[in-house]
Design an enzyme around this catalytic site. Structure first.
Site, PDB file in Angstrom:
ATOM      1  N   LYS A 195     -11.518   1.494  -8.851  1.00 42.37           N
ATOM      2  CA  LYS A 195     -10.490   2.400  -9.862  1.00 42.37           C
ATOM      3  C   LYS A 195      -9.292   1.929  -9.511  1.00 42.37           C
ATOM      4  O   LYS A 195      -8.683   2.702  -8.455  1.00 42.37           O
ATOM      5  CB  LYS A 195     -10.760   3.903  -9.774  1.00 42.37           C
ATOM      6  N   SER A 248      -2.342   9.565  -1.211  1.00 38.72           N
ATOM      7  CA  SER A 248      -1.738  10.467  -0.694  1.00 38.72           C
ATOM      8  C   SER A 248      -2.782  11.033   0.359  1.00 38.72           C
ATOM      9  O   SER A 248      -3.741  11.272   0.298  1.00 38.72           O
ATOM     10  CB  SER A 248      -1.228  11.627  -1.564  1.00 38.72           C
ATOM     11  N   THR A 249      -2.184  11.675   1.498  1.00 36.71           N
ATOM     12  CA  THR A 249      -2.851  12.289   2.575  1.00 36.71           C
ATOM     13  C   THR A 249      -3.467  13.623   1.858  1.00 36.71           C
ATOM     14  O   THR A 249      -4.643  13.871   2.139  1.00 36.71           O
ATOM     15  CB  THR A 249      -1.718  13.077   3.532  1.00 36.71           C
ATOM     16  N   GLY A 252      -6.570  12.519   0.206  1.00 33.98           N
ATOM     17  CA  GLY A 252      -7.621  11.718   1.177  1.00 33.98           C
ATOM     18  C   GLY A 252      -8.346  12.993   1.715  1.00 33.98           C
ATOM     19  O   GLY A 252      -9.407  12.961   2.102  1.00 33.98           O
ATOM     20  N   GLU A 269      -6.509   5.262   3.962  1.00 36.40           N
ATOM     21  CA  GLU A 269      -5.418   4.825   4.329  1.00 36.40           C
ATOM     22  C   GLU A 269      -4.219   5.701   3.470  1.00 36.40           C
ATOM     23  O   GLU A 269      -4.143   5.502   2.552  1.00 36.40           O
ATOM     24  CB  GLU A 269      -5.202   3.419   4.268  1.00 36.40           C
ATOM     25  N   CYS A 303       3.703   2.877   2.184  1.00 37.58           N
ATOM     26  CA  CYS A 303       3.185   3.828   2.954  1.00 37.58           C
ATOM     27  C   CYS A 303       3.620   3.657   4.222  1.00 37.58           C
ATOM     28  O   CYS A 303       3.913   4.599   5.137  1.00 37.58           O
ATOM     29  CB  CYS A 303       1.605   3.900   2.878  1.00 37.58           C
ATOM     30  N   GLU A 400       7.021  12.764   3.573  1.00 40.20           N
ATOM     31  CA  GLU A 400       7.027  11.424   2.967  1.00 40.20           C
ATOM     32  C   GLU A 400       7.686  11.500   1.664  1.00 40.20           C
ATOM     33  O   GLU A 400       7.199  12.106   0.516  1.00 40.20           O
ATOM     34  CB  GLU A 400       5.604  10.659   2.904  1.00 40.20           C
TER      35      GLU A 400
HETATM   36  P1  NDP Z   1      -2.787   9.761  -5.142  1.00 38.76           P
HETATM   37  O1  NDP Z   1      -3.187  10.095  -3.490  1.00 38.76           O
HETATM   38  O2  NDP Z   1      -2.959  11.078  -6.039  1.00 38.76           O
HETATM   39  O3  NDP Z   1      -3.306   8.346  -5.727  1.00 38.76           O
HETATM   40  C1  NDP Z   1      -4.049   7.511  -5.248  1.00 38.76           C
HETATM   41  C2  NDP Z   1      -5.285   7.099  -5.937  1.00 38.76           C
HETATM   42  O4  NDP Z   1      -6.102   8.103  -5.959  1.00 38.76           O
HETATM   43  C3  NDP Z   1      -5.210   6.878  -7.366  1.00 38.76           C
HETATM   44  O5  NDP Z   1      -5.913   5.834  -8.012  1.00 38.76           O
HETATM   45  C4  NDP Z   1      -5.361   8.252  -7.880  1.00 38.76           C
HETATM   46  O6  NDP Z   1      -5.498   8.479  -9.375  1.00 38.76           O
HETATM   47  C5  NDP Z   1      -6.666   8.693  -7.215  1.00 38.76           C
HETATM   48  N1  NDP Z   1      -7.008  10.218  -6.989  1.00 38.76           N
HETATM   49  C6  NDP Z   1      -6.204  11.179  -7.607  1.00 38.76           C
HETATM   50  N2  NDP Z   1      -6.829  12.230  -7.342  1.00 38.76           N
HETATM   51  C7  NDP Z   1      -8.170  11.890  -6.847  1.00 38.76           C
HETATM   52  C8  NDP Z   1      -9.275  12.746  -6.715  1.00 38.76           C
HETATM   53  N3  NDP Z   1      -9.042  14.078  -6.534  1.00 38.76           N
HETATM   54  N4  NDP Z   1     -10.499  11.942  -6.060  1.00 38.76           N
HETATM   55  C9  NDP Z   1     -10.368  10.662  -6.085  1.00 38.76           C
HETATM   56  N5  NDP Z   1      -9.184   9.794  -6.477  1.00 38.76           N
HETATM   57  C10 NDP Z   1      -8.184  10.568  -6.804  1.00 38.76           C
HETATM   58  O7  NDP Z   1      -1.234   9.433  -4.953  1.00 38.76           O
HETATM   59  P2  NDP Z   1      -0.296   9.859  -6.207  1.00 38.76           P
HETATM   60  O8  NDP Z   1      -0.278   8.554  -7.201  1.00 38.76           O
HETATM   61  O9  NDP Z   1      -0.268  11.073  -6.869  1.00 38.76           O
HETATM   62  O10 NDP Z   1       1.222   9.958  -5.267  1.00 38.76           O
HETATM   63  C11 NDP Z   1       1.390  11.103  -4.735  1.00 38.76           C
HETATM   64  C12 NDP Z   1       2.260  10.882  -3.535  1.00 38.76           C
HETATM   65  O11 NDP Z   1       1.330  10.245  -2.478  1.00 38.76           O
HETATM   66  C13 NDP Z   1       3.228   9.761  -3.235  1.00 38.76           C
HETATM   67  O12 NDP Z   1       4.450  10.488  -3.654  1.00 38.76           O
HETATM   68  C14 NDP Z   1       3.319   9.556  -2.045  1.00 38.76           C
HETATM   69  O13 NDP Z   1       4.012  10.213  -1.068  1.00 38.76           O
HETATM   70  C15 NDP Z   1       1.805   9.309  -1.714  1.00 38.76           C
HETATM   71  N6  NDP Z   1       1.102   8.063  -1.905  1.00 38.76           N
HETATM   72  C16 NDP Z   1       0.919   7.264  -0.766  1.00 38.76           C
HETATM   73  C17 NDP Z   1       0.227   6.107  -0.899  1.00 38.76           C
HETATM   74  C18 NDP Z   1       0.027   4.873   0.006  1.00 38.76           C
HETATM   75  O14 NDP Z   1      -0.006   3.786  -0.013  1.00 38.76           O
HETATM   76  N7  NDP Z   1      -0.260   5.666   1.497  1.00 38.76           N
HETATM   77  C19 NDP Z   1       0.324   5.404  -2.170  1.00 38.76           C
HETATM   78  C20 NDP Z   1       0.343   6.406  -3.312  1.00 38.76           C
HETATM   79  C21 NDP Z   1       0.867   7.261  -3.011  1.00 38.76           C
HETATM   80  P3  NDP Z   1      -4.556   8.490 -10.253  1.00 38.76           P
HETATM   81  O15 NDP Z   1      -3.499   7.399  -9.988  1.00 38.76           O
HETATM   82  O16 NDP Z   1      -5.001   8.376 -11.829  1.00 38.76           O
HETATM   83  O17 NDP Z   1      -3.763   9.858 -10.038  1.00 38.76           O
END
Ligand code: NDP
Length: 491
Positions: A195, A248-249, A252, A269, A303, A400
């Site tokens: 996804k 995001s943490t 996660g 991650e 990240c 972050e």
């Molecule tokens: P998310 O953790 O929400 O998104 C990462 C992925 O998980 C996306 O594909 C998201 O879908 C999906 N997702 C969201 N909620 C769920 C769930 N309950 N169960 C399973 N999968 C889910 O990150 P955000 O895009 O909301 O970003 C928020 C913050 O996270 C950022 O501001 C940043 O600080 C951090 N972040 C860190 C990253 C990293 O590489 N470590 C990458 C991205 C964000 P969808 O996109 O549809 O929400």
């Protein structure tokens, strides 16, 4: 010599050195009006869709499916059928051929992918062209090489695939994260349901065409789009054997809670708040380039971004002066312009988050510096920002930001640098800038970070494992280590 000087004096020197625009053509990319899900080698029609846009100007690009739990179930069934139907028992040398093919196709079509990546995600074309796509192809090449050598990678442990892998990726490196997840999974004989992030689905959907060209058996890779609800449905799907998540943490932790007791394997991650540490013996101009690359690369949506800069007190003033001067030369603007250094912020929600944390920094008393910068009127933009006078307790030093915002702190001794750098719930990466090799090793042993770069930053290679400690997650991607989460061992 005198003649040359004279000639040079006579040449007209322009007073203005601004760059002419150099836009990359988007004609190479064909975007359909609407997309379904790629399941079992076919396109399924979605019942519900949402619009994906270009963050540079909010232009609608396409309607993309919002997959329901039933759609996810179909994708998992297709992956299970492909797993049982021959993929898991295919000789490694045969699996390798598919991976090599995918890698070659990504190279051949890399400009098309790079343009689409920049259009849908907002990152500068020179980054998607020179970093994201070459590295994505390199990951497929690298893991193609391992596919028939798993017995040698893990001698006497009889490796076998785990089964169906559910993979959830973020929006900051859409194609690269896809490659990090899909390549090792396939090399080990697993099948995949992936996804992509809600805001950046288009390159993953284009990748389905690469799978078709590579003649990958139907169902080995399935792609479902949608928001967090689709991700949650994938996590909860009973027939998935392993979840690999980058994001995001917060999400996660939620996934970890949901999987507790299910026996499903999990790698996470997550976020970071990396320390980039500059000692007084470092080559300052080189360090400034590394600092800029560390935090402004990909608008700071990284990240492992070096978002906390620790400067040894004796060089604080000259370093900050050089840094501010360098900041004023960064070109912020159209992601498709080849001269752009800092592109568009990925989404309105992310821009809001950056603004909120920057306002908190100002309110808590840190000193803000932003170079003069004309931002485009439409789209999501944020000026590259440096905060000085930052205290360890400030939110901008703890949380972050995931944007082009740097917090500068100081230290006196190596011990103090280590203590301050480790004072974070995260532990993904760190940077050390010094002339002394022994000090690099001393620091690397003490920094609680999965990756420590020395006199460089943001260097990636498929053969090098990447992953975190503490709230940055667990499990490694890349290298031989990156195979392990996708294998069971009969020991
Ligand atoms: P998310 O953790 O929400 O998104 C990462 C992925 O998980 C996306 O594909 C998201 O879908 C999906 N997702 C969201 N909620 C769920 C769930 N309950 N169960 C399973 N999968 C889910 O990150 P955000 O895009 O909301 O970003 C928020 C913050 O996270 C950022 O501001 C940043 O600080 C951090 N972040 C860190 C990253 C990293 O590489 N470590 C990458 C991205 C964000 P969808 O996109 O549809 O929400």
């Amino acid at each position: 010599m005198a003649e040359l000087d004279k000639q040079q004096r006579e040449v007209d020197v322009p007073g203005d050195w601004t760059y002419a625009s150099a836009p990359e053509s988007r004609d190479i990319v064909h975007i359909a009006d609407r997309y379904g899900y790629f399941v079992g080698g076919e396109w399924l029609e979605p019942a519900e869709s949402y619009e994906t846009i270009a963050p540079r100007d909010e232009e609608p690009l396409a309607a993309v499916g919002q997959a329901t739990p039933e759609d996810v179930g179909r994708a998992v069934d297709a992956a299970r059928a492909a797993y049982a139907d021959g993929w898991s028992s295919l000789p490694g040398s045969e699996r390798a051929k598919y991976l090599f093919r995918i890698a070659r196709l990504l190279q051949e079509r890399s400009r098309e992918f790079a343009v689409l990546e920049s259009l849908n995600g907002g990152k500068p074309i020179k980054e998607s062209r020179d970093v994201d796509l070459p590295l994505a192809a390199a990951h497929f090449f690298y893991y193609a090489g391992w596919a028939d050598k798993l017995e040698y990678a893990f001698p006497n442990r009889r490796p076998r695939p785990v089964g169906v892998a559910g993979q959830i990726i973020p929006w900051n490196f859409p194609m690269l994260m896809l490659a990090w997840k899909v390549a090792p999974a396939l090399a080990c004989g697993n099948t995949v349901v992936l996804k992509p992030a809600e805001t950046t689905p288009l390159t993953a959907l284009l990748f389905c065409d690469v799978l078709r060209q590579a003649e990958l058996p139907a169902g080995v890779v399935n792609i479902v789009t949608g928001d967090g609800r689709t991700g949650a449905a994938l996590v909860e799907s009973e027939d998935v054997d392993k979840i690999a998540f980058t994001g995001s943490t917060e999400v996660g932790k939620e996934i970890q809670r949901r999987l507790a007791g299910t026996g499903k394997r999990l790698t996470l991650e997550l976020g970071g708040k990396a320390a980039n540490i500059v000692f007084d013996d470092a080559a300052l101009d080189q360090a400034v380039e590394g600092i800029v690359n560390g935090i402004y690369f990909n608008q700071g949506h990284v990240c492992c971004a070096g978002s906390r800069l620790f400067v040894q007190e004796s060089i604080y003033e000259p370093l900050v002066a050089k840094l501010e001067r360098r900041l004023s030369t960064l070109r912020v603007g159209d992601p498709l312009d080849k001269n752009t250094d800092v592109g568009a912020i990925n989404s309105a929600a992310q821009l809001e988050k950056i603004r909120e944390l920057v306002a908190a920094g100002v309110e808590e008393g840190a000193e803000i510096y932003q170079p003069p910068c004309v931002l485009p009127e439409k789209g999501y933009w944020f000026v590259p920002t440096v905060f000085t006078n930052v205290a360890q307790s400030h939110r901008i030093a703890q949380e972050e930001i995931f944007g082009p915002v740097l917090s500068v702190l100081t230290f006196r001794t190596p011990e103090e640098a280590v203590e301050k750098a480790n004072n974070t719930p995260y532990g993904l990466s760190a940077g050390v800038w010094t002339e002394k090799g022994s000090r690099i090793l001393w620091m690397a042993q003490r920094l609680r970070a999965g990756v420590v770069w020395a006199n460089t930053y943001n260097r990636f290679d498929p053969s090098s494992p990447f992953g975190g400690y503490k709230e940055s997650g667990f499990g490694r991607e890349g290298g031989r280590h990156g195979l392990e989460p996708y294998l069971e061992f009969d020991e």
